[in-house]
Each structure stands twice: as structure tokens, then as C-alpha cells.
Design a protein around this motif. Structure first.
Motif, PDB file in Angstrom:
ATOM      1  N   GLY A 219     -38.195  -9.284  -1.969  1.00 52.92           N
ATOM      2  CA  GLY A 219     -37.824  -7.908  -2.085  1.00 52.92           C
ATOM      3  C   GLY A 219     -38.534  -7.287  -3.361  1.00 52.92           C
ATOM      4  O   GLY A 219     -38.760  -6.251  -3.323  1.00 52.92           O
ATOM      5  N   MET A 220     -38.963  -8.138  -4.279  1.00 54.63           N
ATOM      6  CA  MET A 220     -39.465  -7.536  -5.487  1.00 54.63           C
ATOM      7  C   MET A 220     -40.974  -7.252  -5.252  1.00 54.63           C
ATOM      8  O   MET A 220     -41.418  -6.262  -5.784  1.00 54.63           O
ATOM      9  CB  MET A 220     -39.404  -8.666  -6.655  1.00 54.63           C
ATOM     10  CG  MET A 220     -38.038  -8.967  -6.953  1.00 54.63           C
ATOM     11  SD  MET A 220     -37.164  -7.585  -7.924  1.00 54.63           S
ATOM     12  CE  MET A 220     -36.154  -6.932  -6.654  1.00 54.63           C
ATOM     13  N   LEU A 221     -41.562  -7.888  -4.413  1.00 53.68           N
ATOM     14  CA  LEU A 221     -43.021  -7.560  -4.259  1.00 53.68           C
ATOM     15  C   LEU A 221     -43.265  -6.324  -3.435  1.00 53.68           C
ATOM     16  O   LEU A 221     -44.015  -5.489  -3.746  1.00 53.68           O
ATOM     17  CB  LEU A 221     -43.998  -8.751  -3.297  1.00 53.68           C
ATOM     18  CG  LEU A 221     -45.294  -8.815  -3.573  1.00 53.68           C
ATOM     19  CD1 LEU A 221     -45.979  -9.976  -3.499  1.00 53.68           C
ATOM     20  CD2 LEU A 221     -45.615  -7.892  -2.275  1.00 53.68           C
ATOM     21  N   PRO A 222     -42.531  -6.054  -2.383  1.00 52.81           N
ATOM     22  CA  PRO A 222     -42.514  -4.900  -1.793  1.00 52.81           C
ATOM     23  C   PRO A 222     -42.219  -3.422  -2.896  1.00 52.81           C
ATOM     24  O   PRO A 222     -42.837  -2.545  -2.884  1.00 52.81           O
ATOM     25  CB  PRO A 222     -41.472  -4.753  -0.694  1.00 52.81           C
ATOM     26  CG  PRO A 222     -41.474  -6.249  -0.227  1.00 52.81           C
ATOM     27  CD  PRO A 222     -41.698  -7.142  -1.871  1.00 52.81           C
ATOM     28  N   LEU A 223     -40.975  -3.901  -3.646  1.00 56.68           N
ATOM     29  CA  LEU A 223     -40.701  -2.707  -4.529  1.00 56.68           C
ATOM     30  C   LEU A 223     -41.916  -2.457  -5.657  1.00 56.68           C
ATOM     31  O   LEU A 223     -42.280  -1.586  -5.899  1.00 56.68           O
ATOM     32  CB  LEU A 223     -39.439  -3.175  -5.520  1.00 56.68           C
ATOM     33  CG  LEU A 223     -39.045  -2.380  -6.712  1.00 56.68           C
ATOM     34  CD1 LEU A 223     -38.759  -0.873  -6.114  1.00 56.68           C
ATOM     35  CD2 LEU A 223     -37.688  -2.871  -7.225  1.00 56.68           C
ATOM     36  N   MET A 224     -42.642  -3.474  -6.086  1.00 56.61           N
ATOM     37  CA  MET A 224     -43.480  -3.482  -7.145  1.00 56.61           C
ATOM     38  C   MET A 224     -44.769  -2.669  -6.207  1.00 56.61           C
ATOM     39  O   MET A 224     -45.638  -1.832  -6.930  1.00 56.61           O
ATOM     40  CB  MET A 224     -44.195  -4.852  -7.374  1.00 56.61           C
ATOM     41  CG  MET A 224     -43.273  -5.417  -8.521  1.00 56.61           C
ATOM     42  SD  MET A 224     -43.555  -7.078  -8.669  1.00 56.61           S
ATOM     43  CE  MET A 224     -45.190  -7.032  -9.725  1.00 56.61           C
ATOM     44  N   TRP A 225     -44.942  -2.972  -5.090  1.00 56.89           N
ATOM     45  CA  TRP A 225     -46.105  -2.475  -4.277  1.00 56.89           C
ATOM     46  C   TRP A 225     -45.676  -0.651  -4.165  1.00 56.89           C
ATOM     47  O   TRP A 225     -46.777   0.176  -4.432  1.00 56.89           O
ATOM     48  CB  TRP A 225     -46.198  -2.972  -2.693  1.00 56.89           C
ATOM     49  CG  TRP A 225     -47.191  -2.288  -1.782  1.00 56.89           C
ATOM     50  CD1 TRP A 225     -48.591  -2.832  -1.809  1.00 56.89           C
ATOM     51  CD2 TRP A 225     -46.995  -1.026  -1.163  1.00 56.89           C
ATOM     52  NE1 TRP A 225     -49.314  -1.744  -0.921  1.00 56.89           N
ATOM     53  CE2 TRP A 225     -48.254  -0.810  -0.443  1.00 56.89           C
ATOM     54  CE3 TRP A 225     -45.932  -0.261  -0.509  1.00 56.89           C
ATOM     55  CZ2 TRP A 225     -48.323   0.049   0.318  1.00 56.89           C
ATOM     56  CZ3 TRP A 225     -46.009   0.731   0.269  1.00 56.89           C
ATOM     57  CH2 TRP A 225     -47.242   0.924   0.856  1.00 56.89           C
TER      58      TRP A 225
ATOM     59  N   LEU B 137     -34.852  -1.355 -10.975  1.00 59.18           N
ATOM     60  CA  LEU B 137     -34.350  -2.598 -10.015  1.00 59.18           C
ATOM     61  C   LEU B 137     -35.052  -3.727  -9.983  1.00 59.18           C
ATOM     62  O   LEU B 137     -34.639  -4.456  -9.370  1.00 59.18           O
ATOM     63  CB  LEU B 137     -34.217  -1.853  -8.574  1.00 59.18           C
ATOM     64  CG  LEU B 137     -33.645  -0.392  -8.426  1.00 59.18           C
ATOM     65  CD1 LEU B 137     -33.909  -0.031  -7.209  1.00 59.18           C
ATOM     66  CD2 LEU B 137     -32.329  -0.604  -8.797  1.00 59.18           C
ATOM     67  N   LEU B 138     -36.242  -3.716 -10.873  1.00 58.36           N
ATOM     68  CA  LEU B 138     -36.883  -4.829 -10.834  1.00 58.36           C
ATOM     69  C   LEU B 138     -36.267  -6.294 -11.547  1.00 58.36           C
ATOM     70  O   LEU B 138     -35.467  -5.911 -12.494  1.00 58.36           O
ATOM     71  CB  LEU B 138     -38.201  -4.787 -11.659  1.00 58.36           C
ATOM     72  CG  LEU B 138     -39.387  -3.773 -11.231  1.00 58.36           C
ATOM     73  CD1 LEU B 138     -40.341  -3.648 -12.171  1.00 58.36           C
ATOM     74  CD2 LEU B 138     -39.968  -4.561  -9.615  1.00 58.36           C
ATOM     75  N   ARG B 139     -36.145  -7.251 -10.704  1.00 57.30           N
ATOM     76  CA  ARG B 139     -35.400  -8.622 -11.263  1.00 57.30           C
ATOM     77  C   ARG B 139     -36.193  -9.606 -10.947  1.00 57.30           C
ATOM     78  O   ARG B 139     -37.000  -9.678 -10.061  1.00 57.30           O
ATOM     79  CB  ARG B 139     -34.212  -8.710 -10.759  1.00 57.30           C
ATOM     80  CG  ARG B 139     -33.289  -7.744 -10.864  1.00 57.30           C
ATOM     81  CD  ARG B 139     -32.582  -7.738 -12.437  1.00 57.30           C
ATOM     82  NE  ARG B 139     -31.465  -6.683 -12.722  1.00 57.30           N
ATOM     83  CZ  ARG B 139     -31.711  -5.418 -12.724  1.00 57.30           C
ATOM     84  NH1 ARG B 139     -32.837  -4.877 -12.825  1.00 57.30           N
ATOM     85  NH2 ARG B 139     -30.403  -4.836 -12.956  1.00 57.30           N
TER      86      ARG B 139
END
Length: 469
Positions: A272-278, A448-450
């Protein structure tokens, strides 16, 4: 628990020359660190060259994006293009410059494309892009030549340089990545003034041809010395964070611990973190590209002279580049996420400040907010470049960062081409206000990044630890 495996290596070219042994230190999560070899053992010289060479290459290709806005008026007059035509050329360039990062990373990690070959191909394609911009009068062939071919070439160089420095400095990647990334902005400064003062319909083709040759020569010379470290390599004088080693640990590792393991692209997406970074790249890069595309035109519309317009873009380019190096260093001290939120907030405030300075018709205030916009508009790039291996490891970083950076595909469209439509419908004030609002939303989402595996975001099974031998 950790396990050590002792190995020695010997190259066919020098069968009688002794080589240092290395150990593979495996921690309880299965993360492997290859220790014992120094940079000089592998390269024959200091790994600092793997910072300076990518930095010089990034400065060479920066003219394509950061100086393009200063050349638009002359290109429009020379070829009969509309303002929308020139904006879409840049948007297509940005689309392909960002889009090539993922396939290039996929090819590199499978051994089908070496770093050196990627740089050579990119250099030739950049030359072809400038030749197209110089000699093709119809806008569609120019889009294909500069936007597609030139964009792919610049993207190959950009992605290779960023991944190279991250692999050679896994313990201090924030400062080093920021330094290299900064060259992509302030390297354009001489060309911004050339395009504003010594670039007209009488000599534009000759100038562009020479710039293309300059990019080809500089990048090709640097590429000759490019070399990746072995997989899982860790500096011999820095103790791995989860295992025995010699030397001292880097202070950056306290704030930015390395990934708990090596995530494949599919595994990185599932966290879920890679889509958020995208998504964050889409938003922040869109605001940055909007500022690059429209700041000179906005300055001229407000009534500022060509010197202020050119200087504002020059200030943006210089601070954009210096800011990348500064925040890279700060992120080693503060942590990547905290620094990223700070940078995005500054970017948003700068958009509202530009509106205010324009309403007051205050040149110095305008230059100040151009300063802030340049700082925020570039500083997030090295942070994402460092966050990606921090979260997902180095072994698949070329592909993982390619996925994250591909967000610029979308931002290039609404930052440049669609941005021109918003300016036409709402005016510059409305467009800058929208850009500021987008930045503030992005700053909230960045909270929200973790790191997967440490903050409860890793939803993929960890591999079993490798047994000791």
C-alpha cells in the motif's frame, strides 16, 4: 539472529591477483548484506566518482525541461506554433521521460540493459530530440522527435543516474541522491539566460544543434565509467544495522533504517505504500511542472520586464537544484517522511505567495516566492528516490522507483497541457490557487507513509531466514 557466509571472488581477467573475501550477513528477516569489499576493491577508485559522474550527466540533460519554458516564444515564432502546441510538446516529453523509468529498470535488473548502455542510448536519443526541435516545423513530428524520442533518452539517463548513486551509498543515500538530483535543475541555468537573451528566429536552429551535441558528449564520457556494485553490497567500513560488521554505523540509519527485506515490485505494491507514493508524485510533480511551465509567462503578464522574468526562472532552477541537495542532507537528520511533509507544505505556500506578489506587482516579493517555489518544486524528487529503497530495498530499486516515478506521467499532463487550459478558463490566479490547494492535500496524505514491516503496513509474507553455513 544472523548468519555469516564467507566467500571469495576471483576475476577471469586477473586470475593470479588476490581479491578480498566478503561475507553475506543474513538477519532474522532474511535481509542479506554483502560486507567486506571496499569501493576501491570493486571499482579501483573511490565510490565518490559514482556521485560526480551522475551529477554531471544530470546537469547536461536539465536543459530539456528546466530551460524549455524560456525557449517557447522563439520556437513559436520560428515554427508558427501556438502556445498550446509548445506546452503539449513539453507535456509529452515529461510523459515519456517518466514513463521509461519502469521498463528501463525492468531491463536493467534482468541484465538485458547495463547502466553504461542505457546512458549511451539516452545520449543519442537526446541529440535526436534537439535536432527534431530545431529542424521540424510541423508540431506533430516535433512532438514525436523531442517529446517521445528526447523524453525517452532523458528518462534513461535520469533513472540510471538516480539508481546508481542509491546503490553505491546505501547508508547515506539522502544527501548523495539529493546532490545528484540537484544537477537536474541548476544545470539549466546558463541555458535559461541563453534562451532569453541570445536565442531568436535567426539562430535558434544552430543553438539547439549545439546543445544536442553538448548533451551527447558530456553524457557519453560520463557513461564510460559507470558500474553497478554487486547485489546486496554494503560498505566495508559501515556496520550493517542488523549484524556484525566493522567500522561505525551511519547516523542516518537511526532516522532512516534500511528496508526490512528486499521487496519485489508486486510485494511493494501490496504493502500500500508504493501506490501512496505514486499518488504523492502525481500531485507534487504536477504543481512543480505547472510552475516551471507558467512562471515566466505570468511574470510577463503582470508587467515585469524580461530580466525579472528570466531571473525568476533562474532563481527557481538554482534553488530547485540546491534545495534537492539540502533536503537530502536534512532527511538524513530529520527522517525522510518529516522532511517530505515540510517540503510539500513549502511548495503549496509558494503558490499562494506568487499570486500575492503578482497582485502587489512587487518584483522582489515575486522573486522571493519564486525562490520558495523552486525549493519546494524540486526537493521532493530526491526524497522519493531515497524513500523507495528505504522502504523496499535496493535489489529491485530500479523497477520499484520506476513505478513510483511513473506518477510523473500523469502530472506532466495536467501540470503542462491541462494547466494551460485552467489558465485559459480561470486565469493565473485561479490556476495558482488550485496548485496550492493540491499541495496541501498532498502534505496531509504524506503523513500516512510508514515503512513496511516496521509500521504495520507489510501485508506480504516474509521469506524464511537463510540457514547459517
Amino acid at each position: 539472529m544472523t548468519s555469516d557466509r564467507m566467500k571469495t571472488r576471483q576475476t577471469p581477467a586477473e586470475p593470479d591477483r588476490p581479491h578480498p573475501a566478503y561475507r553475506e550477513v543474513t538477519d532474522a528477516r532474511g535481509r542479506v548484506y554483502r560486507v567486506g569489499e571496499t569501493d576501491r576493491d570493486i571499482l579501483g577508485h573511490s565510490r565518490k566518482f559514482m556521485v560526480y559522474l551522475p551529477w554531471v550527466s544530470m546537469m547536461a540533460i536539465s536543459v530539456s525541461e528546466y530551460a524549455y519554458g524560456s525557449a517557447e516564444d522563439t520556437l513559436s515564432a520560428a515554427h508558427g506554433w501556438t502556445q498550446s502546441d509548445t506546452f503539449w510538446i513539453l507535456s509529452v516529453w515529461i510523459f515519456f521521460q517518466a514513463g521509461i523509468a519502469f521498463p528501463a529498470g525492468w531491463l536493467r535488473e534482468r541484465g538485458l540493459l547495463t547502466a553504461r548502455r542505457a546512458m549511451y542510448i539516452g545520449a543519442v536519443m537526446c541529440l535526436l530530440g534537439f535536432l527534431a526541435l530545431s529542424h521540424l516545423r510541423d508540431v506533430l513530428p516535433a512532438i514525436v522527435g523531442f517529446g517521445v524520442v528526447g523524453g525517452v533518452g532523458s528518462g534513461l539517463i535520469y533513472a540510471t543516474c538516480i539508481n546508481m548513486v542509491g546503490k553505491w551509498f546505501p547508508e547515506r543515500r539522502g544527501a548523495k541522491t539529493g546532490f545528484v538530483n540537484g544537477g537536474f535543475a541548476y544545470g539549466s541555468l546558463p541555458f535559461i539566460f541563453i534562451f532569453n537573451y541570445a536565442f531568436d528566429t535567426g539562430d535558434y536552429d544552430r543553438v539547439l544543434d549545439l546543445i544536442g551535441c553538448y548533451v551527447l558528449i558530456v553524457v557519453a564520457v560520463c557513461a564510460f565509467f559507470f558500474q553497478d556494485p554487486p547485489k546486496n553490497w554494503w560498505p566495508a567500513d559501515v556496520a550493517p544495522p542488523t549484524g556484525p560488521g566493522s567500522g561505525t554505523s551511519s547516523a542516518s540509519l537511526v532516522r532512516n533504517p534500511p528496508a526490512v527485506r528486499q521487496f519485489t515490485p508486486k510485494e511493494a505494491v501490496r504493502t500500500g505504500m508504493l501506490p501512496l507514493m505514486w499518488a504523492l508524485i502525481v500531485m507534487t510533480a504536477g504543481v512543480s511542472i505547472f510552475g516551471i511551465s507558467f512562471q515566466v509567462d505570468f511574470a510577463k503578464e503582470v508587467g515585469f520586464g524580461p530580466l525579472v522574468a528570466a531571473s525568476s526562472m533562474g532563481v527557481m532552477a538554482v534553488i530547485n537544484g540546491i534545495g534537492r541537495a539540502v533536503v537530502g542532507w536534512l532527511s538524513d537528520l530529520w527522517g525522510r517522511r518529516t522532511t517530505l511533509v515540510f517540503v510539500i507544505v513549502v511548495l503549496g505556500l509558494a503558490q499562494f505567495g506568487v499570486i500575492w506578489a503578482g497582485e502587489l506587482e512587487n518584483q522582489w516579493l515575486f522573486l522571493f516566492f519564486a525562490f520558495l517555489s523552486g525549493f519546494g518544486g524540486g526537493a521532493f524528487y530526491p526524497l522519493f528516490a531515497a524513500l523507495t529503497p528505504d522502504y523496499f530495498g535496493e535489489n529491485y530499486n530500479a523497477t520499484n522507483y520506476g513505478l513510483v516515478y511513473s506518477g510523473k506521467l500523469i502530472s506532466g499532463l495536467f501540470g503542462g497541457g491541462l494547466g494551460s487550459m485552467v489558465v485559459g478558463a480561470w486565469g493565473y490566479d485561479g490556476a495558482y490557487a488550485l496548485a496550492g490547494g493540491v499541495s496541501m492535500v498532498a502534505a496531509a496524505l504524506a503523513l500516512l507513509l510508514r515503512q513496511p514491516g516496521r509500521g504495520g503496513t507489510d501485508r506480504t509474507p516474509a521469506p524464511a531466514p537463510r540457514p547459517a553455513t
